[in-house]
Write a protein that holds these residues in place. Structure first.
Motif, PDB file in Angstrom:
ATOM      1  N   LYS A 228     -12.953   8.789  -0.814  1.00  0.00           N
ATOM      2  CA  LYS A 228     -13.130   8.292   0.489  1.00  0.00           C
ATOM      3  C   LYS A 228     -12.026   7.541   0.974  1.00  0.00           C
ATOM      4  O   LYS A 228     -11.241   6.894   1.226  1.00  0.00           O
ATOM      5  N   LEU A 229     -12.572   6.189  -0.531  1.00  0.00           N
ATOM      6  CA  LEU A 229     -12.072   4.497  -0.384  1.00  0.00           C
ATOM      7  C   LEU A 229     -10.639   4.338  -0.952  1.00  0.00           C
ATOM      8  O   LEU A 229      -9.600   4.111   0.000  1.00  0.00           O
ATOM      9  N   LEU A 230     -10.301   5.541  -1.205  1.00  0.00           N
ATOM     10  CA  LEU A 230      -8.623   5.596  -1.211  1.00  0.00           C
ATOM     11  C   LEU A 230      -7.948   6.114  -0.540  1.00  0.00           C
ATOM     12  O   LEU A 230      -6.528   6.051  -0.433  1.00  0.00           O
ATOM     13  N   LYS A 231      -8.429   7.464   0.064  1.00  0.00           N
ATOM     14  CA  LYS A 231      -7.593   8.301   0.550  1.00  0.00           C
ATOM     15  C   LYS A 231      -7.780   6.535   2.463  1.00  0.00           C
ATOM     16  O   LYS A 231      -6.135   6.812   2.763  1.00  0.00           O
ATOM     17  N   ALA A 232      -8.706   6.320   2.219  1.00  0.00           N
ATOM     18  CA  ALA A 232      -8.201   4.993   3.481  1.00  0.00           C
ATOM     19  C   ALA A 232      -7.491   4.360   3.284  1.00  0.00           C
ATOM     20  O   ALA A 232      -6.439   3.723   3.988  1.00  0.00           O
ATOM     21  N   GLN A 233      -7.482   3.596   1.681  1.00  0.00           N
ATOM     22  CA  GLN A 233      -6.197   2.983   1.861  1.00  0.00           C
ATOM     23  C   GLN A 233      -4.719   3.606   1.882  1.00  0.00           C
ATOM     24  O   GLN A 233      -3.769   2.739   2.269  1.00  0.00           O
ATOM     25  N   LEU A 234      -4.766   4.762   1.039  1.00  0.00           N
ATOM     26  CA  LEU A 234      -3.314   5.536   1.375  1.00  0.00           C
ATOM     27  C   LEU A 234      -3.238   5.619   3.463  1.00  0.00           C
ATOM     28  O   LEU A 234      -1.655   5.489   3.301  1.00  0.00           O
ATOM     29  N   GLU A 235      -4.105   5.919   3.721  1.00  0.00           N
ATOM     30  CA  GLU A 235      -3.540   6.249   4.588  1.00  0.00           C
ATOM     31  C   GLU A 235      -3.345   4.292   5.457  1.00  0.00           C
ATOM     32  O   GLU A 235      -1.863   4.536   6.577  1.00  0.00           O
ATOM     33  N   GLU A 236      -3.984   3.809   4.900  1.00  0.00           N
ATOM     34  CA  GLU A 236      -4.085   2.289   5.916  1.00  0.00           C
ATOM     35  C   GLU A 236      -2.200   1.964   5.020  1.00  0.00           C
ATOM     36  O   GLU A 236      -1.562   1.616   6.458  1.00  0.00           O
ATOM     37  N   GLU A 237      -2.031   1.757   4.145  1.00  0.00           N
ATOM     38  CA  GLU A 237      -0.455   1.632   3.126  1.00  0.00           C
ATOM     39  C   GLU A 237       0.316   2.688   4.616  1.00  0.00           C
ATOM     40  O   GLU A 237       1.779   2.405   4.378  1.00  0.00           O
ATOM     41  N   ASN A 238       0.297   3.520   4.358  1.00  0.00           N
ATOM     42  CA  ASN A 238       1.464   4.911   5.253  1.00  0.00           C
ATOM     43  C   ASN A 238       1.821   4.006   6.901  1.00  0.00           C
ATOM     44  O   ASN A 238       2.390   4.080   6.897  1.00  0.00           O
ATOM     45  N   LYS A 239       0.304   3.798   7.115  1.00  0.00           N
ATOM     46  CA  LYS A 239       0.680   3.490   8.899  1.00  0.00           C
ATOM     47  C   LYS A 239       1.056   2.061   8.472  1.00  0.00           C
ATOM     48  O   LYS A 239       2.399   2.271   9.442  1.00  0.00           O
ATOM     49  N   LYS A 240       0.938   0.961   7.847  1.00  0.00           N
ATOM     50  CA  LYS A 240       2.163   0.341   7.630  1.00  0.00           C
ATOM     51  C   LYS A 240       3.778   0.336   7.940  1.00  0.00           C
ATOM     52  O   LYS A 240       4.253  -0.587   7.992  1.00  0.00           O
ATOM     53  N   HIS A 241       3.701   1.497   6.121  1.00  0.00           N
ATOM     54  CA  HIS A 241       4.907   1.575   6.140  1.00  0.00           C
ATOM     55  C   HIS A 241       5.464   1.995   7.238  1.00  0.00           C
ATOM     56  O   HIS A 241       6.765   2.372   7.645  1.00  0.00           O
ATOM     57  N   LYS A 242       5.251   2.698   8.054  1.00  0.00           N
ATOM     58  CA  LYS A 242       5.551   3.505   9.806  1.00  0.00           C
ATOM     59  C   LYS A 242       6.427   2.879  10.516  1.00  0.00           C
ATOM     60  O   LYS A 242       6.739   2.521  11.169  1.00  0.00           O
ATOM     61  N   GLU A 243       4.951   1.496  10.918  1.00  0.00           N
ATOM     62  CA  GLU A 243       5.243   0.798  11.266  1.00  0.00           C
ATOM     63  C   GLU A 243       6.748   0.117  11.378  1.00  0.00           C
ATOM     64  O   GLU A 243       7.863  -0.339  11.409  1.00  0.00           O
TER      65      GLU A 243
END
Length: 463
Positions: A228-243
């Motif tokens: 889940k830590l890795l998943k949270a990291q990936l979600e955070e990075e995807n959100k930054k990429h979308k923005e």
């Protein structure tokens, strides 16, 4: 910043820390203040040990002394005092004190790169912490053991200790210890050559640190699984990429609108631009010609200046060569004159020496001639002495021995005639004396004969 770049930055920082530690490992002398403290603590230690029999308090002062030497990188001294303290703590069975000292001894031996002994002391520390179930102490001891094992290249054992430490930290919900375990696991796997696992644990370390900085510790404690830590990291990075993509899209739309606006404005000014362009072409050509002429004149001037500079440099170089040649000739001339002077001096000295040798030869010739005269004189004297000696020997043999023989004959005749007792005694005495005289003359003749032969030999030798 990418994961790889961030990884390199962390490892570079660790490298700098290790380099600083090695650079600061040089021994430093104690300051006056610290030396005074050591003397004071030594006195306190002896007082509590000998007068008060308080071993625990005495060991406290020993530990203070060891720590002062440790601060000044005098590791051998620090180890010596800690060992004395450990022996005293064993007498009073102070397990906490022994565990603390063993931990310090492990760190000191690691500082001097004696990792085998460091491992032994850390294992003793871990055993003491396990016996009392001190989880923080256990985690600290196991992390220290993993560092030592990494230096011994025993990576599998190091990973086992780190995994156990991580489980303990999770059970305690200790965020700082969990971060330390993730970082150490990443470093250990990197040293073992498992890059994939190293990046995996480093990503966990990075995500855990970022979430902790954003005050999401409660969320981490609720669900701290690695996935889940890795998943949270990936979600955070995807959100930054979308923005970032949305912002980029808006910028492109704004640029497109600005482009269309400028195209409309340019089309309105296009006819005017063409008319002005024709006029400007001739002026630009003239300006370009003038510019070219100016550039050519500048180039010619620069060329002339360059030629003058080259000519001056050539003259300067020629002058330097002439000076160098002159100096070389002067030096050669100096050495030639010096050589001639030395040769002349040697010739004068040789002539003087030859004169001295000739004088000595003349003296030798004179001495030889005088010596020959002396030899002849001595030979003549020896010859005369030899002649006299021969005459004496002849005289002794014929003249002196004749009366002796006559006396001997008379004594023999008288001995045949009858005489009284008194005359008999006189004849015996006369015969005995005559015999003694004969013996003496014989001995004297032998001596003279030997001397004569010796003189003849010397005379022949001198000849």
């Amino acid at each position: 910043m990418s994961i790889n770049a961030f990884t390199r930055l962390i490892f570079y920082f660790l490298f700098l820390v290790m380099g600083y530690h090695q650079a600061s490992a040089q021994e430093h002398p104690l300051s006056k203040h610290d030396s005074a403290l050591v003397v004071k603590y030594e006195a306190e230690y002896k007082t509590y040990l000998e007068e008060h029999a308080n071993i625990k308090e005495a060991t406290r002062y020993l530990n203070e002394i060891a720590f002062i030497y440790w601060e000044h990188n005098q590791y051998k001294k620090a180890i010596e005092y800690y060992k004395i303290s450990a022996d005293l703590n064993e007498k009073i069975e102070n397990e906490n004190g022994i565990a603390m000292i063993n931990n310090n001894l492990g760190m000191l031996h690691a500082d001097i790169m004696d990792y085998e002994k460091s491992y032994d002391y850390f294992m003793l520390t871990l055993a003491a912490r396990r016996s009392k179930n001190e989880k923080i102490g256990m985690i600290s001891a196991m992390i220290n053991l993993s560092v030592v094992l990494n230096n011994l290249e025993r990576y599998e054992e190091s990973i086992q200790f780190l995994q156990e430490s991580l489980n303990l930290a999770r059970g305690m919900k200790d965020v700082d210890q969990m971060k330390s375990c993730y970082g150490m696991l990443s470093e250990t796997y990197e040293k073992a050559g498992d890059v994939k696992q190293s990046i995996y644990y480093f990503n966990l370390y990075k995500t855990f640190t970022q979430m902790a900085q954003k005050e999401k510790i409660d969320q981490i404690m609720e669900d701290y699984s690695e996935e889940k830590l890795l998943k949270a990291q990936l979600e955070e990075e995807n959100k930054k990429h979308k923005e970032a993509l949305l912002e980029r899209k808006k910028e492109l739309e704004s640029v497109q609108r600005t482009k269309q606006k400028y195209e409309l404005e340019l089309s309105s000014y296009d006819s005017i631009t063409r008319s002005l362009y024709d006029d400007l072409n001739q002026k630009e050509l003239r300006l370009e010609v003038l510019t070219k002429e100016s550039q050519i004149s500048q180039l010619k001037a620069q060329q002339e200046i360059q030629e003058e500079r080259i000519e001056r440099e050539n003259e300067k170089r020629k002058l330097q060569i002439a000076i160098t040649v002159s100096l070389a000739m002067l030096i050669v001339l100096f050495f030639i004159l010096r050589s001639k002077r030395k040769t002349k001096k040697w010739a004068v000295d040789l002539e003087k020496k030859n004169e001295v040798i000739e004088e000595q030869r003349e003296e030798l010739r004179e001495l030889n001639s005088n010596l020959q005269e002396l030899v002849e004189q001595r030979t003549e004297a020896l010859k005369k002495a030899n002649d006299k000696l021969s005459e004496f020997i002849f005289s002794n043999s014929h003249i002196i021995r004749k009366p002796v023989a006559n006396i001997k004959g008379i004594v023999n005749l008288m001995s045949k005639i009858e005489v009284n007792k008194k005359n008999k005694q006189l004849l015996d005495m006369l015969g005995k004396s005559n015999s003694e005289l004969d013996d003496a003359l014989s001995s004297f003749n032998e001596s003279l004969t030997l001397n004569e032969s010796f003189l003849k030999e010397n005379q022949s030798t001198e000849k």
